[in-house]
Design a protein around this motif. Structure first.
Motif, PDB file in Angstrom:
ATOM      1  N   GLY A   5       8.883  -1.865 -18.333  1.00 57.57           N
ATOM      2  CA  GLY A   5       7.935  -1.611 -17.505  1.00 57.57           C
ATOM      3  C   GLY A   5       7.047  -2.811 -17.049  1.00 57.57           C
ATOM      4  N   LEU A   6       7.127  -3.903 -17.661  1.00 58.91           N
ATOM      5  CA  LEU A   6       6.328  -5.147 -17.315  1.00 58.91           C
ATOM      6  C   LEU A   6       7.216  -5.924 -16.527  1.00 58.91           C
ATOM      7  CD1 LEU A   6       4.950  -6.267 -20.720  1.00 58.91           C
ATOM      8  CD2 LEU A   6       3.360  -5.075 -18.955  1.00 58.91           C
ATOM      9  N   LEU A   7       8.188  -6.022 -16.510  1.00 61.72           N
ATOM     10  CA  LEU A   7       9.184  -6.849 -15.543  1.00 61.72           C
ATOM     11  C   LEU A   7       9.404  -6.163 -14.278  1.00 61.72           C
ATOM     12  CD1 LEU A   7      11.927  -8.064 -17.904  1.00 61.72           C
ATOM     13  CD2 LEU A   7      10.018  -9.461 -16.991  1.00 61.72           C
ATOM     14  N   THR A   8       9.094  -4.781 -14.216  1.00 63.00           N
ATOM     15  CA  THR A   8       9.407  -4.200 -12.928  1.00 63.00           C
ATOM     16  C   THR A   8       8.505  -4.735 -11.765  1.00 63.00           C
ATOM     17  OG1 THR A   8       8.045  -2.158 -13.447  1.00 63.00           O
ATOM     18  CG2 THR A   8      10.625  -2.070 -13.769  1.00 63.00           C
ATOM     19  N   ALA A   9       7.432  -5.244 -12.457  1.00 59.82           N
ATOM     20  CA  ALA A   9       6.241  -5.960 -11.540  1.00 59.82           C
ATOM     21  C   ALA A   9       6.895  -7.090 -10.627  1.00 59.82           C
ATOM     22  CB  ALA A   9       5.100  -6.241 -12.237  1.00 59.82           C
ATOM     23  N   GLY A  62       9.772  -8.399  -8.240  1.00 63.20           N
ATOM     24  CA  GLY A  62      10.639  -7.981  -7.251  1.00 63.20           C
ATOM     25  C   GLY A  62      12.328  -8.337  -7.699  1.00 63.20           C
ATOM     26  N   TRP A  63      12.598  -9.579  -8.225  1.00 63.72           N
ATOM     27  CA  TRP A  63      13.764 -10.173  -8.738  1.00 63.72           C
ATOM     28  C   TRP A  63      14.281  -9.569  -9.647  1.00 63.72           C
ATOM     29  CZ3 TRP A  63      14.338 -11.305 -13.639  1.00 63.72           C
ATOM     30  CH2 TRP A  63      13.203 -11.468 -14.408  1.00 63.72           C
ATOM     31  N   TYR A  64      13.238  -8.694 -10.395  1.00 65.09           N
ATOM     32  CA  TYR A  64      13.895  -7.940 -11.717  1.00 65.09           C
ATOM     33  C   TYR A  64      14.287  -6.490 -11.265  1.00 65.09           C
ATOM     34  CZ  TYR A  64      14.112  -5.374 -15.916  1.00 65.09           C
ATOM     35  OH  TYR A  64      14.230  -4.582 -17.344  1.00 65.09           O
ATOM     36  N   ARG A  65      13.638  -6.069 -10.472  1.00 62.40           N
ATOM     37  CA  ARG A  65      13.901  -4.523  -9.635  1.00 62.40           C
ATOM     38  C   ARG A  65      15.286  -4.736  -8.880  1.00 62.40           C
ATOM     39  NH1 ARG A  65       8.405  -5.356  -8.439  1.00 62.40           N
ATOM     40  NH2 ARG A  65       9.070  -5.271  -5.973  1.00 62.40           N
ATOM     41  N   ASP A  66      15.296  -5.825  -7.841  1.00 61.50           N
ATOM     42  CA  ASP A  66      16.518  -6.138  -7.263  1.00 61.50           C
ATOM     43  C   ASP A  66      17.657  -6.006  -8.126  1.00 61.50           C
ATOM     44  OD1 ASP A  66      15.038  -5.985  -5.036  1.00 61.50           O
ATOM     45  OD2 ASP A  66      15.050  -8.283  -4.694  1.00 61.50           O
ATOM     46  N   ARG A  67      17.630  -6.719  -9.226  1.00 61.51           N
ATOM     47  CA  ARG A  67      18.761  -6.854 -10.263  1.00 61.51           C
ATOM     48  C   ARG A  67      19.098  -5.740 -10.819  1.00 61.51           C
ATOM     49  NH1 ARG A  67      17.644 -10.060 -15.722  1.00 61.51           N
ATOM     50  NH2 ARG A  67      17.498  -8.066 -16.483  1.00 61.51           N
ATOM     51  N   ILE A  68      18.242  -4.836 -11.035  1.00 60.95           N
ATOM     52  CA  ILE A  68      18.422  -3.197 -11.576  1.00 60.95           C
ATOM     53  C   ILE A  68      19.290  -2.389 -10.465  1.00 60.95           C
ATOM     54  CG2 ILE A  68      17.609  -1.163 -12.320  1.00 60.95           C
ATOM     55  CD1 ILE A  68      17.219  -3.222 -14.578  1.00 60.95           C
ATOM     56  N   TYR A  75       4.102  -1.506  -7.333  1.00 63.81           N
ATOM     57  CA  TYR A  75       5.029  -1.528  -6.150  1.00 63.81           C
ATOM     58  C   TYR A  75       5.454  -0.326  -5.584  1.00 63.81           C
ATOM     59  CZ  TYR A  75       8.075  -0.318 -10.138  1.00 63.81           C
ATOM     60  OH  TYR A  75       8.580   0.273 -11.203  1.00 63.81           O
ATOM     61  N   GLY A  76       5.029   0.649  -6.178  1.00 65.71           N
ATOM     62  CA  GLY A  76       5.112   2.021  -5.454  1.00 65.71           C
ATOM     63  C   GLY A  76       4.210   3.254  -6.065  1.00 65.71           C
ATOM     64  N   ARG A  77       3.371   4.016  -5.321  1.00 66.02           N
ATOM     65  CA  ARG A  77       2.906   4.988  -6.105  1.00 66.02           C
ATOM     66  C   ARG A  77       2.874   6.213  -5.188  1.00 66.02           C
ATOM     67  NH1 ARG A  77      -2.924   1.597  -7.012  1.00 66.02           N
ATOM     68  NH2 ARG A  77      -1.900   0.491  -8.511  1.00 66.02           N
ATOM     69  N   MET A  78       4.003   6.603  -4.450  1.00 65.76           N
ATOM     70  CA  MET A  78       4.271   7.874  -4.060  1.00 65.76           C
ATOM     71  C   MET A  78       4.125   9.144  -4.924  1.00 65.76           C
ATOM     72  SD  MET A  78       7.562   9.356  -1.918  1.00 65.76           S
ATOM     73  CE  MET A  78       7.831   7.818  -0.906  1.00 65.76           C
ATOM     74  N   GLY A  79       4.506   8.714  -5.987  1.00 62.22           N
ATOM     75  CA  GLY A  79       4.339   9.795  -7.141  1.00 62.22           C
ATOM     76  C   GLY A  79       2.894   9.985  -7.627  1.00 62.22           C
ATOM     77  N   ARG A  80       1.878   9.239  -6.798  1.00 57.20           N
ATOM     78  CA  ARG A  80       0.438   9.614  -7.102  1.00 57.20           C
ATOM     79  C   ARG A  80      -0.123  10.036  -5.885  1.00 57.20           C
ATOM     80  NH1 ARG A  80      -3.771   7.527 -11.375  1.00 57.20           N
ATOM     81  NH2 ARG A  80      -5.612   8.445 -10.293  1.00 57.20           N
ATOM     82  N   THR A  81       0.227   9.682  -4.627  1.00 58.94           N
ATOM     83  CA  THR A  81      -0.252   9.937  -3.441  1.00 58.94           C
ATOM     84  C   THR A  81       0.479  10.846  -2.518  1.00 58.94           C
ATOM     85  OG1 THR A  81       0.711   8.048  -2.408  1.00 58.94           O
ATOM     86  CG2 THR A  81      -1.501   7.683  -3.405  1.00 58.94           C
TER      87      THR A  81
END
Length: 183
Positions: free
Chosen positions: A43-47, A49-55, A138-144
């Motif tokens: 959860g911390l690393l998803t902050a 972009g390079w980590y999210r891109d790798r996943i 990076y994304g709050r669609m689930g909240r808004t």
């Protein structure tokens, strides 16, 4: 029977995907559920972009192989899985049939018209009570909820907390939506 992909979020480990296992058991006579267990996501690393891109990059290889030659599958994704699903459509142009995003950690400003050919129908469950998505950088669609309207995108506001979307009593509603063919 159209396959249904299930993508988990960040706090899940490969051996701890209870909601997907229960969903698969509930849907076994109506859907061909294919869970994707890509393991623990920090959860911390998803902050970053390079980590999210790798996943996302590792998932692209898996999904392209799985989707080759067949009809577009259904998709159900929770939390970070909603981010992965959006990037698969955005970056790779992958197509899905019916899509359910449960408390997605994807940007609320996504203009779904840009991805018109990537899905038949899309249902987004969100809640302004979602304490986890409220922390996402990076994304709050689930909240808004989504900010742009689309004729095939249904935004469903709920009073659910983050983990409540993946509780067994909700699965019948999800299964019914995934079984439907587009009008």
């Amino acid at each position: 029977m159209r396959p249904t992909l299930a993508i988990h979020g960040i706090w899940s480990r490969a051996g701890d995907l209870n909601w997907i296992e229960v969903f698969e058991a509930e849907a076994r006579f109506e859907l061909d559920v294919r869970p994707r267990e890509y393991g623990f996501v920090s959860g911390l690393l998803t902050a970053f972009g390079w980590y999210r891109d790798r996943i996302v990059a590792q998932e692209v290889l898996y999904y392209k192989k799985l989707l080759a030659g067949g009809p577009p599958p259904n998709l159900v994704a929770h939390s970070f899985g909603g981010y992965v699903a959006w990037r698969l459509m955005e970056r790779e142009g992958l197509r899905f049939h019916n899509v359910i995003l449960l408390a997605p950690a994807a940007p609320a400003a996504i203009n779904w018209r840009m991805f018109d050919d990537n899905f038949s129908r899309l249902r987004i469950y969100w809640s302004d009570d979602d304490e986890i998505i409220g922390l996402s950088p990076y994304g709050r669609m689930g909240r808004t909820g989504p900010h742009h309207r689309h004729p095939r995108v249904e935004a469903i506001a709920t009073a659910r907390r983050h983990g409540d979307h993946t509780l067994r009593p909700r699965f019948k509603e999800y299964i019914e939506f995934l079984r439907q063919e587009a009008a």
